[in-house]
Design an enzyme around this catalytic site. Structure first.
Site, PDB file in Angstrom:
ATOM      1  N   TYR A 177      73.273  37.447  88.802  1.00  0.00           N
ATOM      2  CA  TYR A 177      72.961  36.950  87.625  1.00  0.00           C
ATOM      3  C   TYR A 177      71.557  37.498  87.184  1.00  0.00           C
ATOM      4  CZ  TYR A 177      71.497  33.668  83.905  1.00  0.00           C
ATOM      5  OH  TYR A 177      70.959  33.267  82.747  1.00  0.00           O
ATOM      6  N   ARG A 224      60.535  27.417  87.623  1.00  0.00           N
ATOM      7  CA  ARG A 224      59.618  26.596  86.755  1.00  0.00           C
ATOM      8  C   ARG A 224      60.362  25.891  86.041  1.00  0.00           C
ATOM      9  NH1 ARG A 224      57.120  30.027  82.432  1.00  0.00           N
ATOM     10  NH2 ARG A 224      59.068  29.478  81.689  1.00  0.00           N
ATOM     11  N   ARG A 234      71.971  22.908  81.722  1.00  0.00           N
ATOM     12  CA  ARG A 234      72.047  24.498  82.235  1.00  0.00           C
ATOM     13  C   ARG A 234      71.761  24.351  83.639  1.00  0.00           C
ATOM     14  NH1 ARG A 234      68.911  26.231  77.504  1.00  0.00           N
ATOM     15  NH2 ARG A 234      67.090  26.337  78.915  1.00  0.00           N
ATOM     16  N   PHE A 294      51.378  46.669  80.356  1.00  0.00           N
ATOM     17  CA  PHE A 294      52.511  46.059  79.876  1.00  0.00           C
ATOM     18  C   PHE A 294      53.309  45.444  81.037  1.00  0.00           C
ATOM     19  CE2 PHE A 294      57.164  46.664  79.039  1.00  0.00           C
ATOM     20  CZ  PHE A 294      57.311  45.968  77.873  1.00  0.00           C
TER      21      PHE A 294
END
Length: 423
Positions: A177, A224, A234, A294
């Site tokens: 997932y 978290r 969910r 980044f």
């Protein structure tokens, strides 16, 4: 002083480096890691795309605009395409018999100039309603960028459709997932980095390392966000793990189950920490400064978040966030591989000090931390990241005592730049 100012003052005194870096950040330091793009230099379509980018994610807008050259536009379009795909997936008003084919075919809409979707009720629906502008700018990209974005969009759409009606059961399915929703993003970005020639071909070719970059971030968010996800119905924690600690995942939030809940939390954090060696290897290969920043900033935010969550009952009672000043310090520091290794070392040491001797995962946690230590200390020793002289500390404390209100204002003003550690 009233209670609130005193509490703020104690917070600053406990972390004097936060004061220094918040001030440095506010006074222009953020331009070094996140320079702004000049909107007047863009055509109308790209200008619209960057506006959507800022509207849908201030944190990603900031780091994307810091990228060099044409890579900046490619990553901007990549983000908006995936945001549009994600908006379809999240929209519970779209029936499955409509949604599943849309997810499967979404990549083909990139080549249909008129395609748009006007029925969404989601907050980011503008990326679907004005998809023709996004797809036009996609088709304006070099073919090498188009191919990467289309391929990742196709694979992600198929993966999202697979998990629409399926809960995450095994740890293998958890990895699967996370691969679909985040690992593929890491792989796609890595291929874009190499396609731009700002990075070597190996960065885009080594999909295992790129996948780990995404999995580390996604697992951190899932860990978290336990309570928030529960409140919204969910479930992303793998049943294989939580079923050893409770009959239902929601039971972990009950006060009488807090000890078992924390043990479950610690096991999942230990699982996530196994990606850190891959993260360090990946970052060590990067050559371009804008690409390094980044990639590195979200990773150091993630390790700091895991350290804050480890063995912390608050995960099951509210939101655990890193301090604004802490986030700014990480952004300012994480500009080279040695600094990132030192940051990783600091936070895994913090976790190590909190490992309960009675925790069922304690041995595994100690083992993975040992492997991270070995990578973070190539010469067997490393200077502390933060060495502050007594004079500096005294000045910082005096500054905190005199300036708590100003610093509070700064903390709020920097919020849009430090959301990467919270999203």
């Amino acid at each position: 002083m009233s209670a609130a100012p005193m509490e703020l003052l104690r917070k600053w005194l406990g972390h004097p480096e936060d004061i220094y870096n918040l001030l440095r950040f506010k006074m222009g330091g953020y331009r070094a890691v996140m320079p702004r793009i000049d909107p007047d230099s863009l055509g109308r379509g790209l200008r619209t795309c960057y506006r959507y980018l800022n509207q849908t994610s201030r944190s990603f807008a900031a780091v994307i605009q810091a990228l060099d050259g044409e890579l900046r536009h490619a990553v901007c379009i990549f983000y908006l395409v995936l945001r549009a795909l994600d908006t379809i997936e999240d929209d519970m008003t779209i029936s499955l018999d409509v949604k599943v084919p849309m997810l499967h075919e979404f990549h083909s809409y990139l080549y249909q100039p008129e395609w748009k979707y006007m029925e969404s009720k989601e907050k980011d629906r503008q990326v679907l309603e004005d998809f023709p502008t996004i797809s036009m700018e996609f088709r304006n990209l070099s073919k090498v960028y188009q191919d990467v974005i289309s391929d990742i969009c196709h694979k992600m759409g198929v993966g999202m459709a697979e998990f629409l009606e399926k809960k995450v059961d095994s740890q293998h399915e958890w990895d699967k997932y996370c691969h679909y929703v985040a690992g593929l993003v890491g792989i796609g970005l890595s291929r874009l980095f190499s396609a731009s020639e700002l990075e070597d071909p190996i960065v885009g070719q080594d999909t295992e390392l790129a996948n780990s970059m995404g999995l580390f971030l996604q697992k951190t968010n899932i860990i978290r966000d336990y309570l928030e996800d529960q409140l919204e119905g969910r479930e992303f924690w793998p049943r294989e793990v939580w079923s050893r600690y409770a009959k239902k995942l929601s039971d972990l939030a009950k006060p009488e189950n807090i000890d078992m809940a924390v043990q479950c939390l610690n096991e999942l954090i230990t699982n996530a920490l196994h990606h850190v060696p891959d993260v360090l290897t990946y970052l060590s290969r990067l050559k371009n400064q804008s690409v390094f920043n980044f990639c590195a900033i979200p990773q150091v935010m993630a390790i700091a978040t895991l350290a804050a969550c480890y063995n912390n009952k608050q995960v099951f009672r509210g939101v655990v966030k890193i301090r604004k000043g802490q986030a700014v310090t990480l952004m300012m520091d994480a500009t080279n591989i040695q600094a990132v290794k030192a940051i990783m070392y600091q936070y895994v040491e913090e976790i190590y000090q909190k490992i309960p001797s009675t925790d069922p995962s304690s041995n595994k946690t100690q083992q993975v931390i040992s492997s991270i230590r070995a990578m973070s200390l190539p010469g067997g020793s490393m200077a502390s990241r933060h060495h502050y002289s007594p004079i500096y500390l005294s000045c910082a404390m005096l500054l905190a005592a005199l300036s708590w209100q100003y610093l509070s204002t700064i903390s709020k003003a920097t919020e849009e730049y430090v959301q990467a550690g919270e999203n």
